[in-house]
Design a protein around this motif. Structure first.
Motif, PDB file in Angstrom:
ATOM      1  N   ARG A 122      -5.960  -3.497 -20.182  1.00  0.00           N
ATOM      2  CA  ARG A 122      -4.571  -3.514 -19.737  1.00  0.00           C
ATOM      3  C   ARG A 122      -4.390  -2.714 -18.441  1.00  0.00           C
ATOM      4  N   GLU A 123      -4.998  -1.538 -18.393  1.00  0.00           N
ATOM      5  CA  GLU A 123      -4.907  -0.705 -17.195  1.00  0.00           C
ATOM      6  C   GLU A 123      -5.536  -1.404 -15.991  1.00  0.00           C
ATOM      7  N   ASP A 124      -6.718  -1.992 -16.182  1.00  0.00           N
ATOM      8  CA  ASP A 124      -7.379  -2.712 -15.088  1.00  0.00           C
ATOM      9  C   ASP A 124      -6.545  -3.900 -14.625  1.00  0.00           C
ATOM     10  N   TYR A 125      -5.962  -4.616 -15.575  1.00  0.00           N
ATOM     11  CA  TYR A 125      -5.129  -5.774 -15.252  1.00  0.00           C
ATOM     12  C   TYR A 125      -3.947  -5.344 -14.379  1.00  0.00           C
ATOM     13  N   GLU A 126      -3.263  -4.295 -14.810  1.00  0.00           N
ATOM     14  CA  GLU A 126      -2.109  -3.803 -14.052  1.00  0.00           C
ATOM     15  C   GLU A 126      -2.527  -3.293 -12.673  1.00  0.00           C
ATOM     16  N   ASN A 127      -3.658  -2.621 -12.594  1.00  0.00           N
ATOM     17  CA  ASN A 127      -4.143  -2.139 -11.297  1.00  0.00           C
ATOM     18  C   ASN A 127      -4.509  -3.293 -10.370  1.00  0.00           C
ATOM     19  N   ASN A 128      -5.108  -4.342 -10.928  1.00  0.00           N
ATOM     20  CA  ASN A 128      -5.414  -5.520 -10.113  1.00  0.00           C
ATOM     21  C   ASN A 128      -4.137  -6.183  -9.610  1.00  0.00           C
ATOM     22  N   PHE A 129      -3.149  -6.289 -10.476  1.00  0.00           N
ATOM     23  CA  PHE A 129      -1.873  -6.873 -10.074  1.00  0.00           C
ATOM     24  C   PHE A 129      -1.238  -6.031  -8.964  1.00  0.00           C
ATOM     25  N   ARG A 130      -1.232  -4.722  -9.177  1.00  0.00           N
ATOM     26  CA  ARG A 130      -0.684  -3.786  -8.196  1.00  0.00           C
ATOM     27  C   ARG A 130      -1.408  -3.944  -6.858  1.00  0.00           C
ATOM     28  N   SER A 131      -2.714  -4.091  -6.895  1.00  0.00           N
ATOM     29  CA  SER A 131      -3.515  -4.250  -5.677  1.00  0.00           C
ATOM     30  C   SER A 131      -3.149  -5.532  -4.932  1.00  0.00           C
ATOM     31  N   ILE A 132      -2.929  -6.603  -5.673  1.00  0.00           N
ATOM     32  CA  ILE A 132      -2.530  -7.877  -5.054  1.00  0.00           C
ATOM     33  C   ILE A 132      -1.177  -7.710  -4.360  1.00  0.00           C
ATOM     34  N   VAL A 133      -0.231  -7.092  -5.050  1.00  0.00           N
ATOM     35  CA  VAL A 133       1.101  -6.892  -4.476  1.00  0.00           C
ATOM     36  C   VAL A 133       1.007  -6.022  -3.220  1.00  0.00           C
ATOM     37  N   LYS A 134       0.241  -4.945  -3.298  1.00  0.00           N
ATOM     38  CA  LYS A 134       0.097  -4.047  -2.146  1.00  0.00           C
ATOM     39  C   LYS A 134      -0.511  -4.783  -0.948  1.00  0.00           C
ATOM     40  N   LYS A 135      -1.537  -5.583  -1.185  1.00  0.00           N
ATOM     41  CA  LYS A 135      -2.147  -6.352  -0.091  1.00  0.00           C
ATOM     42  C   LYS A 135      -1.140  -7.330   0.501  1.00  0.00           C
ATOM     43  N   GLY A 136      -0.341  -7.934  -0.356  1.00  0.00           N
ATOM     44  CA  GLY A 136       0.686  -8.856   0.120  1.00  0.00           C
ATOM     45  C   GLY A 136       1.722  -8.166   0.983  1.00  0.00           C
ATOM     46  N   VAL A 137       2.114  -6.967   0.571  1.00  0.00           N
ATOM     47  CA  VAL A 137       3.073  -6.188   1.352  1.00  0.00           C
ATOM     48  C   VAL A 137       2.434  -5.780   2.681  1.00  0.00           C
ATOM     49  N   ASP A 138       1.199  -5.280   2.613  1.00  0.00           N
ATOM     50  CA  ASP A 138       0.500  -4.837   3.828  1.00  0.00           C
ATOM     51  C   ASP A 138       0.326  -5.965   4.842  1.00  0.00           C
ATOM     52  N   LYS A 139       0.125  -7.179   4.362  1.00  0.00           N
ATOM     53  CA  LYS A 139      -0.067  -8.330   5.254  1.00  0.00           C
ATOM     54  C   LYS A 139       1.242  -9.008   5.635  1.00  0.00           C
ATOM     55  N   GLY A 140       2.344  -8.523   5.095  1.00  0.00           N
ATOM     56  CA  GLY A 140       3.637  -9.109   5.421  1.00  0.00           C
ATOM     57  C   GLY A 140       3.945 -10.398   4.675  1.00  0.00           C
ATOM     58  N   ILE A 142       4.653 -10.439   1.454  1.00  0.00           N
ATOM     59  CA  ILE A 142       5.618 -10.046   0.437  1.00  0.00           C
ATOM     60  C   ILE A 142       6.527  -8.986   1.051  1.00  0.00           C
ATOM     61  N   LYS A 143       7.816  -9.095   0.736  1.00  0.00           N
ATOM     62  CA  LYS A 143       8.805  -8.151   1.264  1.00  0.00           C
ATOM     63  C   LYS A 143       8.431  -6.722   0.883  1.00  0.00           C
ATOM     64  N   ALA A 144       8.622  -5.812   1.808  1.00  0.00           N
ATOM     65  CA  ALA A 144       8.267  -4.404   1.602  1.00  0.00           C
ATOM     66  C   ALA A 144       9.302  -3.716   0.712  1.00  0.00           C
ATOM     67  N   CYS A 145       9.165  -3.932  -0.574  1.00  0.00           N
ATOM     68  CA  CYS A 145       9.976  -3.231  -1.574  1.00  0.00           C
ATOM     69  C   CYS A 145       9.031  -2.290  -2.326  1.00  0.00           C
ATOM     70  N   SER A 146       9.563  -1.553  -3.247  1.00  0.00           N
ATOM     71  CA  SER A 146       8.734  -0.674  -4.062  1.00  0.00           C
ATOM     72  C   SER A 146       7.721  -1.511  -4.841  1.00  0.00           C
ATOM     73  N   ILE A 147       6.467  -1.202  -4.638  1.00  0.00           N
ATOM     74  CA  ILE A 147       5.400  -1.929  -5.329  1.00  0.00           C
ATOM     75  C   ILE A 147       5.526  -1.738  -6.832  1.00  0.00           C
ATOM     76  N   GLU A 148       5.832  -0.533  -7.268  1.00  0.00           N
ATOM     77  CA  GLU A 148       5.949  -0.272  -8.707  1.00  0.00           C
ATOM     78  C   GLU A 148       7.086  -1.071  -9.333  1.00  0.00           C
ATOM     79  N   ILE A 149       8.195  -1.204  -8.626  1.00  0.00           N
ATOM     80  CA  ILE A 149       9.306  -1.993  -9.158  1.00  0.00           C
ATOM     81  C   ILE A 149       8.917  -3.466  -9.223  1.00  0.00           C
ATOM     82  N   MET A 150       8.225  -3.966  -8.216  1.00  0.00           N
ATOM     83  CA  MET A 150       7.788  -5.372  -8.236  1.00  0.00           C
ATOM     84  C   MET A 150       6.818  -5.618  -9.384  1.00  0.00           C
ATOM     85  N   VAL A 151       5.868  -4.709  -9.577  1.00  0.00           N
ATOM     86  CA  VAL A 151       4.885  -4.857 -10.663  1.00  0.00           C
ATOM     87  C   VAL A 151       5.597  -4.804 -12.010  1.00  0.00           C
ATOM     88  N   PHE A 152       6.447  -3.801 -12.187  1.00  0.00           N
ATOM     89  CA  PHE A 152       7.170  -3.653 -13.444  1.00  0.00           C
ATOM     90  C   PHE A 152       8.052  -4.864 -13.738  1.00  0.00           C
TER      91      PHE A 152
END
Length: 189
Positions: A122-140, A142-152
């Motif tokens: 579960r932890e690895d899954y959430e971290n992988n999801f978080r990593s995908i969102v962060k990469k999306g934000v970094d590359k523009g 995905i909208k630059a919102c709170s990554i934790e709120i998007m993941v949650f």
């Protein structure tokens, strides 16, 4: 082969009971009664209620882990990976909504070794999801919102889909995928 089939029937029946009553409230007698057999007959196919719970949860967690690994390893954009994760959750929910109730509500009843294994997945899954969102934000992408709120927000919606979807009689699975992907990734505006 017949024994495996009967074991799966027991697991399926237990999934339904666990969803309705919760793992702690279900007895082997309840399960036997639901299947129309004697409780002693269950032990010809399984060792314990804990084995049933572990089978349900670990198989589903491994299915999500395998799906996430394929998504992570793909060359797709972050946005496409998120779409694939949403589709993965929908597909698993449509196949096993009852089992997902145990995955979400009864995991804490796993015995130590399986509990640790599940928590790590579960932890690895959430971290992988978080990593995908962060990469999306970094590359523009995905909208630059709170990554934790998007993941949650995304994972909370996907993890509770098993509660909502079985009650929806008129929503086709393709429409569900299309519209959930649209709403979760693009919002309602």
């Amino acid at each position: 082969m017949k024994s495996e089939s009967r074991k799966q029937e027991i697991i399926n029946a237990a999934s339904i009971l666990f969803k309705e009553k919760g793992y702690s409230a279900v007895t082997m007698r309840d399960l036997a009664k639901a299947m129309g057999i004697k409780a002693a007959s269950l032990y010809n196919h399984i060792q314990s209620k804990q084995e049933i719970l572990s089978t349900i949860i670990i198989e589903l967690a491994e299915e999500f882990t395998t799906g996430m690994s394929k998504i992570i390893d793909s060359d797709n954009s972050a946005l496409q990976k998120m779409e694939n994760i949403i589709a993965l959750h929908i597909d698993v929910t449509l196949r096993n909504a009852d089992g997902l109730a145990s995955l979400n509500n009864d995991w804490m009843h796993l015995e130590e070794e399986n509990l640790q294994y599940f928590e790590k997945m579960r932890e690895d899954y959430e971290n992988n999801f978080r990593s995908i969102v962060k990469k999306g934000v970094d590359k523009g992408e995905i909208k630059a919102c709170s990554i934790e709120i998007m993941v949650f927000s995304t994972l909370s919606t996907l993890r509770t889909l098993y509660l909502w979807y079985p009650e929806q009689k008129n929503i086709d699975s393709d429409i569900l995928k299309r519209d959930m992907i649209s709403v979760l990734l693009k919002g309602v505006v």
